[in-house]
Design an enzyme around this catalytic site. Structure first.
Site, PDB file in Angstrom:
ATOM      1  N   LYS A  11       0.830  -1.212   0.000  1.00  0.00           N
ATOM      2  CA  LYS A  11       0.000   0.000   0.000  1.00  0.00           C
ATOM      3  C   LYS A  11       0.867   1.266   0.000  1.00  0.00           C
ATOM      4  CE  LYS A  11      -3.453  -2.571  -0.445  1.00  0.00           C
ATOM      5  NZ  LYS A  11      -4.141  -3.395   0.491  1.00  0.00           N
TER       6      LYS A  11
HETATM    7  C1  LIG Z   1      -5.272  -4.426   0.736  1.00  0.00           C
HETATM    8  C2  LIG Z   1      -6.718  -4.304   0.597  1.00  0.00           C
HETATM    9  C3  LIG Z   1      -7.608  -4.731   1.611  1.00  0.00           C
HETATM   10  C4  LIG Z   1      -7.202  -5.513   2.812  1.00  0.00           C
HETATM   11  O1  LIG Z   1      -6.122  -5.054   3.503  1.00  0.00           O
HETATM   12  P1  LIG Z   1      -5.152  -6.054   4.301  1.00  0.00           P
HETATM   13  O2  LIG Z   1      -4.361  -5.097   5.140  1.00  0.00           O
HETATM   14  O3  LIG Z   1      -4.310  -6.763   3.290  1.00  0.00           O
HETATM   15  O4  LIG Z   1      -5.973  -6.968   5.106  1.00  0.00           O
HETATM   16  C5  LIG Z   1      -8.960  -4.472   1.434  1.00  0.00           C
HETATM   17  N1  LIG Z   1      -9.431  -3.857   0.341  1.00  0.00           N
HETATM   18  C6  LIG Z   1      -8.612  -3.468  -0.665  1.00  0.00           C
HETATM   19  C7  LIG Z   1      -9.199  -2.788  -1.851  1.00  0.00           C
HETATM   20  C8  LIG Z   1      -7.243  -3.698  -0.580  1.00  0.00           C
HETATM   21  O5  LIG Z   1      -6.458  -3.353  -1.588  1.00  0.00           O
END
Ligand SMILES: *Cc1c(COP(=O)(O)O)cnc(C)c1O
Length: 399
Positions: A188
Site C-alpha cells: 500500500k
Molecule cells: C489491501 C486491501 C484490503 C485488505 O487489507 P489487508 O491489510 O491486506 O488486510 C482491502 N481492500 C482493498 C481494496 C485492498 O487493496
C-alpha cells in the site's frame, strides 16, 4: 535487459523506509515494544488529523478494519451488503464472514469504480451497508453514493485501502462515509512494517463499538472514581485499584506500538510519496498516449488520484496482442511483472459457490478481458519508467 532496472520495477513494496522509521522502531523497542499504547494513540490522532475525521482506531490489517466497520454498524445474518466485483476479496469477505448476504454492483467503465446508477437498482430494504472501493487510488462518485445513502438509509463504509491521501472535491478518502477503512500492507501507499490498518469515523457511537470490539469489548473501571475506559490499554494511570469488565465477546485486532510509531513517520511522508506516484503516472500517460489500442487511466476532475496502481486496457486487435500474450511477453521478453488486479469476484470459487455466475456484471466482465495494472511506486527512477514505457511501445511495434 538491465537487471537493476528490472529489480526497481518490482512492485512488491509500495512505500519506502528511512532513518526516521529506523529511529522510531528503536525508540519503541527500548520502551519494551508494547501493543496499542502511546505510540498507537499518537498515530491514531495523527491519522484522524490528516484525513480530517474526528476519530481513528488502529487495527491489525485492512481486512480487520472492514470487518469491524460492518460489525460496528450491526451487520448480521439477513442483512445485505453491496460492493463492487472489481476489488480485493477482503472487501466482500467482510460481509460474508459476518453472515450477511453480499451482492455486487457493476462498474463505471471509465473510472473502474462502482457505478452509482447501477447501485440504486440493487437496493432493497435489507441493504444495510454499501462499500465503495476507491479503486487504484481514485475516489468513487461520493456525492451520488451519499445522496442515495440519505435517501434509502444504508450506511456507507469507504474501502480506502488503495486511496491513502486521495481526495474527492477537496475531502480526504475515508472522511466521507460513516466509516473509512485503510490498509498498511507492504504494497500500500504507506506501510506499518508489512501489515496494519486503521478505521476512521466521525461518529462517537460507532467509534466506541469499533474500540470495544477491537479489544475483547473491555471496559476498565477505577474503583475509587467514575473513570471508565473502553480500552484495556488505556487503563487509569497511577490508580491502584481498577477492574475490568467485558460488554460482550469481541476480538483482538490490535496494532503494536512499533507499527504505530512507524505509521506516524510514514504519514509525514505520505504526500511526498504520493507526489512521486503521480509524477510516474504522468510520465507513463505521456509516453503511452500515442500507442494504438491502449486505454489509459481516466482522472475525474473532482478527484486527486494517488495511483496505488496504474490501470491499462489492451485492445487485442488494435494493439496487436491479447492481454494474456502481453502479460507473458512483458515478463519473458522484458522481465517486467504486470499485474491483473483483479479477477471479478463473481468468477471466484468463493462466490460461484454462493450462486454467482458469468453474465451477471457485463461491464466488469468485458473490461476484465483487457485490464492489466502496471507496476508503480515511489522508488521508480526515470530510467525504470523509460524502460517500462519502452517495453510496451516495443511490443506494440511503435517503438
Ligand atoms: C489491501 C486491501 C484490503 C485488505 O487489507 P489487508 O491489510 O491486506 O488486510 C482491502 N481492500 C482493498 C481494496 C485492498 O487493496
Amino acid at each position: 535487459m538491465a537487471p537493476r532496472i528490472v529489480h526497481e520495477l518490482e512492485s512488491k513494496f509500495g512505500s519506502e523506509y528511512g532513518p526516521e522509521e529506523e529511529a522510531a522502531v528503536l525508540r519503541v523497542l527500548r520502551e519494551n515494544a508494547p501493543t496499542s499504547g502511546d505510540a498507537c494513540i499518537q498515530f491514531e490522532q495523527d491519522f484522524a488529523a490528516y484525513t480530517g475525521t474526528e476519530y481513528a482506531r488502529a487495527v491489525s490489517n485492512g481486512t480487520a478494519a472492514l470487518f469491524l466497520a460492518l460489525l460496528a454498524l450491526g451487520v448480521k445474518k439477513g442483512d445485505r451488503v453491496l460492493t463492487t466485483p472489481l476489488t480485493w476479496i477482503a472487501t466482500a469477505a467482510a460481509g460474508v464472514t459476518l453472515g450477511a448476504e453480499v451482492d455486487f454492483i457493476d462498474i463505471d467503465p471509465k473510472t473502474y469504480n462502482l457505478d452509482p446508477a447501477q447501485l440504486e437498482k440493487k437496493l432493497t430494504p435489507k441493504t444495510k451497508a454499501v462499500i465503495p472501493v476507491h479503486l487504484y487510488g481514485q475516489c468513487c462518485d461520493m456525492d451520488e453514493i451519499l445522496a442515495l445513502s440519505r435517501q434509502h438509509g444504508f450506511a456507507v463504509v469507504e474501502d480506502a485501502c488503495h486511496a491513502l491521501g486521495a481526495e474527492y472535491k477537496g475531502r480526504k478518502a475515508g472522511s466521507m462515509g460513516a466509516l473509512g477503512c485503510f490498509s498498511f500492507h507492504e504494497q500500500k501507499n504507506i506501510s506499518t512494517l508489512g501489515e496494519g490498518g486503521i478505521i476512521t469515523t466521525g461518529d462517537a457511537a460507532l467509534f466506541e463499538k469499533v474500540a470495544l470490539y477491537r479489544s475483547h469489548c473491555t471496559r476498565v473501571y477505577g474503583k475509587s472514581s467514575k473513570y471508565c475506559s473502553i480500552d484495556e490499554t488505556q487503563r487509569p494511570k497511577g490508580k491502584r485499584f481498577w477492574y475490568q469488565d467485558f460488554d460482550d465477546c469481541g476480538y483482538n485486532f490490535r496494532m503494536t506500538d512499533i507499527q504505530g510509531a512507524v505509521g506516524s513517520e510514514q504519514l509525514k511522508k505520505l504526500d511526498d510519496l504520493n507526489a512521486k506516484r503521480i509524477a510516474a503516472a504522468r510520465y507513463l500517460t505521456q509516453h503511452l498516449q500515442e500507442v494504438p489500442g491502449l486505454t489509459l487511466p481516466c482522472e475525474a476532475p473532482e478527484c486527486k488520484h494517488v495511483y496505488h496502481l496504474y490501470p491499462l486496457q489492451i485492445d487485442a486487435v488494435k494493439f496487436g496482442m491479447s492481454k494474456e500474450d502481453f502479460v507473458y511477453a512483458m515478463l519473458h521478453e522484458h522481465g517486467i511483472k504486470v499485474g491483473t488486479h483483479y479477477i471479478p469476484l463473481h468468477y471466484s470459487t468463493a462466490f460461484r459457490t454462493r450462486g454467482f455466475h458469468q453474465g451477471q456484471f457485463p461491464v466488469v466482465e468485458d473490461i476484465a478481458e483487457r485490464l492489466v495494472t502496471l507496476p508503480i511506486h515511489p522508488r521508480l527512477t526515470l530510467e525504470a519508467l523509460e524502460y517500462l514505457a519502452g517495453a510496451i511501445r516495443k511490443l506494440s511495434g511503435t517503438a
